[in-house]
Design a protein around this motif. Structure first.
Motif, short mmCIF file in Angstrom:
data_model
loop_
_atom_site.label_atom_id
_atom_site.label_comp_id
_atom_site.label_asym_id
_atom_site.label_seq_id
_atom_site.Cartn_x
_atom_site.Cartn_y
_atom_site.Cartn_z
N PRO A 67 9.07 -7.90 12.98
CA PRO A 67 9.01 -9.35 13.16
C PRO A 67 7.64 -9.93 12.79
O PRO A 67 7.56 -10.98 12.14
CB PRO A 67 9.32 -9.55 14.65
N ARG A 68 6.59 -9.24 13.20
CA ARG A 68 5.24 -9.71 12.86
C ARG A 68 4.99 -9.57 11.36
O ARG A 68 4.40 -10.46 10.72
CB ARG A 68 4.22 -8.89 13.66
N LEU A 69 5.43 -8.48 10.78
CA LEU A 69 5.22 -8.21 9.36
C LEU A 69 5.94 -9.25 8.50
O LEU A 69 5.41 -9.71 7.49
CB LEU A 69 5.71 -6.81 9.02
N TRP A 70 7.17 -9.61 8.89
CA TRP A 70 7.97 -10.50 8.07
C TRP A 70 7.73 -11.98 8.35
O TRP A 70 7.77 -12.80 7.43
CB TRP A 70 9.46 -10.20 8.29
N LEU A 71 7.48 -12.32 9.60
CA LEU A 71 7.45 -13.74 9.97
C LEU A 71 6.15 -14.20 10.61
O LEU A 71 5.94 -15.40 10.79
CB LEU A 71 8.61 -14.06 10.93
N GLY A 72 5.30 -13.28 10.99
CA GLY A 72 4.10 -13.63 11.73
C GLY A 72 2.87 -13.80 10.87
O GLY A 72 2.93 -13.83 9.63
N ALA A 73 1.73 -13.89 11.56
CA ALA A 73 0.45 -14.04 10.87
C ALA A 73 0.12 -12.78 10.09
O ALA A 73 0.63 -11.69 10.37
CB ALA A 73 -0.64 -14.33 11.90
N THR A 74 -0.75 -12.92 9.11
CA THR A 74 -1.16 -11.78 8.29
C THR A 74 -1.74 -10.67 9.16
O THR A 74 -2.53 -10.92 10.06
CB THR A 74 -2.22 -12.24 7.26
N MET A 75 -1.33 -9.47 8.89
CA MET A 75 -1.80 -8.33 9.68
C MET A 75 -3.10 -7.79 9.10
O MET A 75 -3.25 -7.69 7.87
CB MET A 75 -0.72 -7.25 9.71
N PRO A 76 -4.05 -7.42 9.96
CA PRO A 76 -5.34 -6.90 9.46
C PRO A 76 -5.16 -5.55 8.77
O PRO A 76 -4.62 -4.61 9.34
CB PRO A 76 -6.18 -6.76 10.73
N CYS A 77 -5.61 -5.47 7.53
CA CYS A 77 -5.44 -4.24 6.76
C CYS A 77 -6.63 -4.04 5.82
O CYS A 77 -6.85 -4.85 4.90
CB CYS A 77 -4.14 -4.29 5.96
N ALA A 78 -7.38 -2.98 6.06
CA ALA A 78 -8.49 -2.63 5.17
C ALA A 78 -7.94 -1.84 3.98
O ALA A 78 -6.84 -1.28 4.05
CB ALA A 78 -9.51 -1.79 5.92
N LEU A 79 -8.68 -1.83 2.88
CA LEU A 79 -8.28 -1.12 1.67
C LEU A 79 -9.28 -0.02 1.36
O LEU A 79 -10.49 -0.21 1.48
CB LEU A 79 -8.18 -2.08 0.48
N ARG A 80 -8.74 1.11 0.92
CA ARG A 80 -9.58 2.23 0.48
C ARG A 80 -9.09 2.68 -0.90
O ARG A 80 -7.90 2.80 -1.14
CB ARG A 80 -9.47 3.42 1.45
N GLY A 81 -10.00 2.93 -1.80
CA GLY A 81 -9.63 3.38 -3.14
C GLY A 81 -9.31 2.25 -4.10
O GLY A 81 -8.56 2.44 -5.06
N GLU A 82 -9.88 1.08 -3.86
CA GLU A 82 -9.62 -0.07 -4.74
C GLU A 82 -10.02 0.20 -6.18
O GLU A 82 -9.42 -0.36 -7.11
CB GLU A 82 -10.37 -1.29 -4.22
N ALA A 83 -11.03 1.03 -6.39
CA ALA A 83 -11.52 1.27 -7.75
C ALA A 83 -10.42 1.85 -8.64
O ALA A 83 -10.32 1.49 -9.82
CB ALA A 83 -12.72 2.23 -7.71
N CYS A 84 -9.59 2.72 -8.09
CA CYS A 84 -8.54 3.32 -8.93
C CYS A 84 -7.49 2.27 -9.31
O CYS A 84 -6.88 2.35 -10.38
CB CYS A 84 -7.90 4.53 -8.24
N VAL A 85 -7.29 1.28 -8.44
CA VAL A 85 -6.35 0.20 -8.77
C VAL A 85 -6.93 -0.67 -9.88
O VAL A 85 -6.23 -1.05 -10.83
CB VAL A 85 -6.04 -0.66 -7.53
N GLU A 86 -8.21 -1.00 -9.77
CA GLU A 86 -8.86 -1.79 -10.82
C GLU A 86 -8.79 -1.06 -12.16
O GLU A 86 -8.53 -1.68 -13.20
CB GLU A 86 -10.32 -2.05 -10.44
N GLN A 87 -9.01 0.25 -12.14
CA GLN A 87 -8.93 1.03 -13.37
C GLN A 87 -7.52 1.02 -13.93
O GLN A 87 -7.33 0.96 -15.16
CB GLN A 87 -9.39 2.46 -13.09
#
Length: 286
Positions: A67-87
């Motif tokens: 319910p929170r994921l679909w209809l609620g406020a944005t959930m706090p989520c850190a990212l790791r490994g962003e460099a590989c996505v940019e590449q």
């Protein structure tokens, strides 16, 4: 039921996760079939119950946080490994995100969209519409969030994914989901043959998209999540059977990084259902 979803969507994460943990254990105790499958699948991967018992509660947390994921406020989520996505984006041939039924797997796409969609375009995700009309409506609304486009598991949906990759955008898949008959191959998964989708391989082979592995880990006490990105260890083989095996091995690799949050009770080894024609037939019209 929509009102119930909205009611729980405003609850703090720690409350939802506490309720979910209780739900997970209740389901484990009440369902012999689920319990046997959970124990058999985790044992097949080499884990004792003591090593993965936390996964019982995490399965319930996955349900309670929806319910929170679909209809609620944005959930706090850190990212790791962003460099590989940019590449991966820098290659200009689109990005294919692959994640198993691990942790809060739906949030991995949301987190990637929040970080990359403004600059790189939306993420197209494949989903199977629910049979209940109210739930189908909730899912459609919830999954079409800013920076995300949800498409159904139809030929039209697959065509949209191919077009998105050819535009240099991203798509997301759960390759450990059992596809309909005719849309997969039998390949080992933790040492036992499992019917495995060929769609992920076909998307990569047809478009040249870069494959990025993703997993979203649930933090303790409702403190949020961390989504980890990493590249596929080696380029996909041109041979379909070998490439499907590579993806299964990549999913095993992600699961072994956090086995306490995998859905061991998921029917990964079930027989495929008879359904629509295979997505491969979409190639000619894509």
């Amino acid at each position: 039921m929509p009102l119930v979803f909205r009611f729980f969507s405003v609850f703090p994460l720690w409350v939802l996760h506490a309720l979910g943990a209780a739900m997970g254990w209740a389901a484990f105790i009440a369902s012999p079939t689920y319990r046997r499958r959970f124990l058999a699948h985790s044992a097949l991967a080499g884990y004792s119950f003591g090593q993965v018992r936390a996964a019982v509660a995490h399965a319930g947390r996955m349900v309670a946080e929806l319910p929170r994921l679909w209809l609620g406020a944005t959930m706090p989520c850190a990212l790791r490994g962003e460099a590989c996505v940019e590449q991966a984006y820098a290659q200009g041939r689109g990005v294919l995100y692959l994640t198993p039924h691990l942790g809060c797997f739906e949030l991995s796409a949301q987190a990637a969209a929040q970080r990359f969609s403004a600059e790189r375009g939306p993420i197209t995700v494949l989903y199977r519409p629910a049979r209940q009309a109210w739930l189908a409506k909730v899912m459609e609304t919830a999954r079409n969030r800013p920076g995300m486009l949800a498409v159904p598991t139809t030929l039209a949906g697959v065509r949209q994914m191919i077009k998105a990759l050819r535009r240099g955008e991203a798509v997301g898949l759960l390759p450990d989901q059992v596809p309909p008959s005719g849309q997969g191959l039998w390949a080992p998964f933790f040492g036992r043959d499992a019917y495995t989708m060929t769609l992920a391989v076909r998307l990569a082979q047809q478009t040249g998209a870069a494959v990025v592995l993703a997993r979203c880990e649930r933090l303790p006490w409702g403190r949020g999540y961390v989504t980890h990105f990493e590249p596929l260890p080696a380029p996909l083989s041109d041979d379909m059977a070998q490439a499907v095996l590579q993806i299964n091995q990549a999913m095993e690799h992600l699961i072994r990084q956090c086995p306490a949050q995998y859905l061991w009770g998921y029917g990964r080894y079930k027989q495929p259902r008879v359904d629509a024609p295979p997505p491969a037939t979409a190639e000619a019209g894509a």
